[in-house]
Scaffold this motif. Structure first.
Motif, PDB file in Angstrom:
ATOM      1  N   VAL A   1      -4.407 -11.543 -10.826  1.00 28.23           N
ATOM      2  CA  VAL A   1      -4.697 -12.298  -9.604  1.00 28.23           C
ATOM      3  C   VAL A   1      -4.742 -11.382  -8.384  1.00 28.23           C
ATOM      4  N   ARG A   2      -4.189 -10.186  -8.531  1.00 31.15           N
ATOM      5  CA  ARG A   2      -4.210  -9.224  -7.433  1.00 31.15           C
ATOM      6  C   ARG A   2      -5.130  -8.060  -7.793  1.00 31.15           C
ATOM      7  N   THR A   3      -5.654  -7.433  -6.780  1.00 33.53           N
ATOM      8  CA  THR A   3      -6.650  -6.379  -6.961  1.00 33.53           C
ATOM      9  C   THR A   3      -6.197  -5.107  -6.263  1.00 33.53           C
ATOM     10  N   ALA A   4      -6.339  -3.982  -6.941  1.00 30.83           N
ATOM     11  CA  ALA A   4      -6.016  -2.690  -6.333  1.00 30.83           C
ATOM     12  C   ALA A   4      -7.298  -1.996  -5.893  1.00 30.83           C
ATOM     13  N   VAL A   5      -7.291  -1.464  -4.683  1.00 31.08           N
ATOM     14  CA  VAL A   5      -8.417  -0.679  -4.170  1.00 31.08           C
ATOM     15  C   VAL A   5      -7.898   0.701  -3.797  1.00 31.08           C
TER      16      VAL A   5
ATOM     17  N   SER B   1       0.838  -1.195   0.000  1.00 28.71           N
ATOM     18  CA  SER B   1       0.000   0.000   0.000  1.00 28.71           C
ATOM     19  C   SER B   1       0.873   1.245   0.000  1.00 28.71           C
ATOM     20  N   ALA B   2       0.284   2.348  -0.401  1.00 30.43           N
ATOM     21  CA  ALA B   2       0.987   3.628  -0.427  1.00 30.43           C
ATOM     22  C   ALA B   2      -0.031   4.736  -0.220  1.00 30.43           C
TER      23      ALA B   2
ATOM     24  N   VAL C   1      -0.401   9.380 -11.094  1.00 28.51           N
ATOM     25  CA  VAL C   1       0.138   9.333  -9.734  1.00 28.51           C
ATOM     26  C   VAL C   1      -0.127   7.979  -9.087  1.00 28.51           C
ATOM     27  N   LEU C   2      -1.284   7.382  -9.352  1.00 25.70           N
ATOM     28  CA  LEU C   2      -1.566   6.042  -8.825  1.00 25.70           C
ATOM     29  C   LEU C   2      -0.593   5.020  -9.400  1.00 25.70           C
ATOM     30  N   LEU C   3      -0.346   5.108 -10.688  1.00 18.48           N
ATOM     31  CA  LEU C   3       0.563   4.170 -11.342  1.00 18.48           C
ATOM     32  C   LEU C   3       1.976   4.316 -10.796  1.00 18.48           C
ATOM     33  N   ALA C   4       2.397   5.548 -10.560  1.00 19.45           N
ATOM     34  CA  ALA C   4       3.736   5.781 -10.017  1.00 19.45           C
ATOM     35  C   ALA C   4       3.891   5.133  -8.639  1.00 19.45           C
ATOM     36  N   HIS C   5       2.871   5.253  -7.797  1.00 23.03           N
ATOM     37  CA  HIS C   5       2.958   4.662  -6.461  1.00 23.03           C
ATOM     38  C   HIS C   5       2.850   3.142  -6.509  1.00 23.03           C
ATOM     39  N   LEU C   6       2.026   2.615  -7.397  1.00 23.31           N
ATOM     40  CA  LEU C   6       1.946   1.164  -7.539  1.00 23.31           C
ATOM     41  C   LEU C   6       3.292   0.593  -7.978  1.00 23.31           C
TER      42      LEU C   6
ATOM     43  N   ASP D   1      -7.740   2.774 -15.011  1.00 22.10           N
ATOM     44  CA  ASP D   1      -6.697   2.828 -16.029  1.00 22.10           C
ATOM     45  C   ASP D   1      -5.347   2.399 -15.461  1.00 22.10           C
ATOM     46  N   ALA D   2      -5.042   2.814 -14.235  1.00 15.96           N
ATOM     47  CA  ALA D   2      -3.775   2.427 -13.621  1.00 15.96           C
ATOM     48  C   ALA D   2      -3.702   0.914 -13.429  1.00 15.96           C
ATOM     49  N   CYS D   3      -4.823   0.308 -13.057  1.00 12.75           N
ATOM     50  CA  CYS D   3      -4.856  -1.150 -12.877  1.00 12.75           C
ATOM     51  C   CYS D   3      -4.582  -1.861 -14.200  1.00 12.75           C
TER      52      CYS D   3
END
Length: 209
Positions: free
Chosen positions: A112-116, A75-76, A93-98, A140-142
């Motif tokens: 297989v993994r999910t971003a919330v 998480s971030a 910004v979400l993509l950068a932190h992921l 879009d980041a996902c």
């Protein structure tokens, strides 16, 4: 005089075009609900765990990655800049932190993994254009990171709410003191967690390789 008028008209047209582009980069609740976003089995536990770890204040976003058993893998948290809500900016910004906290899954056939995303903000629980831009950005980041797009959760003075689902609760809220991680649920601490944040506290400064 003619040149000045043309320049003013062009500026007006550019402003209108930028506004229209921002509006196109957001999702309304009906669109979000129709997108087949996977439901959280225990949203209260997820919200409580993220709140305890990141202690979000208004204008703070927390992006988290859950594994197939809904355990927190990474998480971030970060503070949103005071700029017009734009899904493209939020996506970046979400993509950068992921990318900072977890490797991508683009080589897998299916995610297989999910971003919330948990976003702490002012106002009430009703959907706003800012929420719509965050939804667009998360989706879009996902896609670009090989993750499933998961829930978008708002945290306000009235409590928390999973938008598009109608599920929510009164605690924690945007003014709640940080809780004890031991009370946030065993699943949230079932595996080593990587976090990243710009906050001052040591817990929130932990950075992933």
């Amino acid at each position: 005089m003619t040149f000045g008028f043309a320049s003013s008209a062009a500026t007006s047209l550019n402003t209108s075009a930028n506004s229209a582009s921002r509006l196109a980069r957001m999702l309304e609740p009906a669109e979000w609900a129709a997108a087949g976003i996977p439901l959280l089995r225990n949203p209260r536990e997820v919200v409580s765990g993220l709140h305890s770890r990141h202690r979000p204040a208004p204008a703070t976003a927390v992006v988290a990655v859950l594994d197939h058993e809904e355990r927190l893998a990474a998480s971030a948290s970060f503070t949103r800049r005071s700029t017009p809500a734009d899904g493209w900016e939020f996506r970046n910004v979400l993509l950068a932190h992921l990318r900072r906290v977890i490797p991508h899954d683009l080589r897998r056939r299916t995610p297989v993994r999910t971003a919330v995303l948990l976003y702490c903000r002012e106002g009430d629980e009703r959907w706003t254009e800012e929420d719509g831009a965050w939804m667009w950005g998360l989706r879009d980041a996902c896609t670009l990171h090989g993750l499933r797009c998961g829930a978008y959760i708002t945290l306000t003075r009235g409590g928390w709410q999973v938008l598009g689902e109608g599920r929510g609760g009164r605690r924690p809220d945007s003014m709640s003191p940080p809780g004890d991680l031991a009370d946030a649920g065993a699943d949230m601490d079932a595996r080593p967690l990587r976090t990243a944040s710009g906050a001052a506290e040591a817990l929130r400064r932990t950075a992933a390789r």
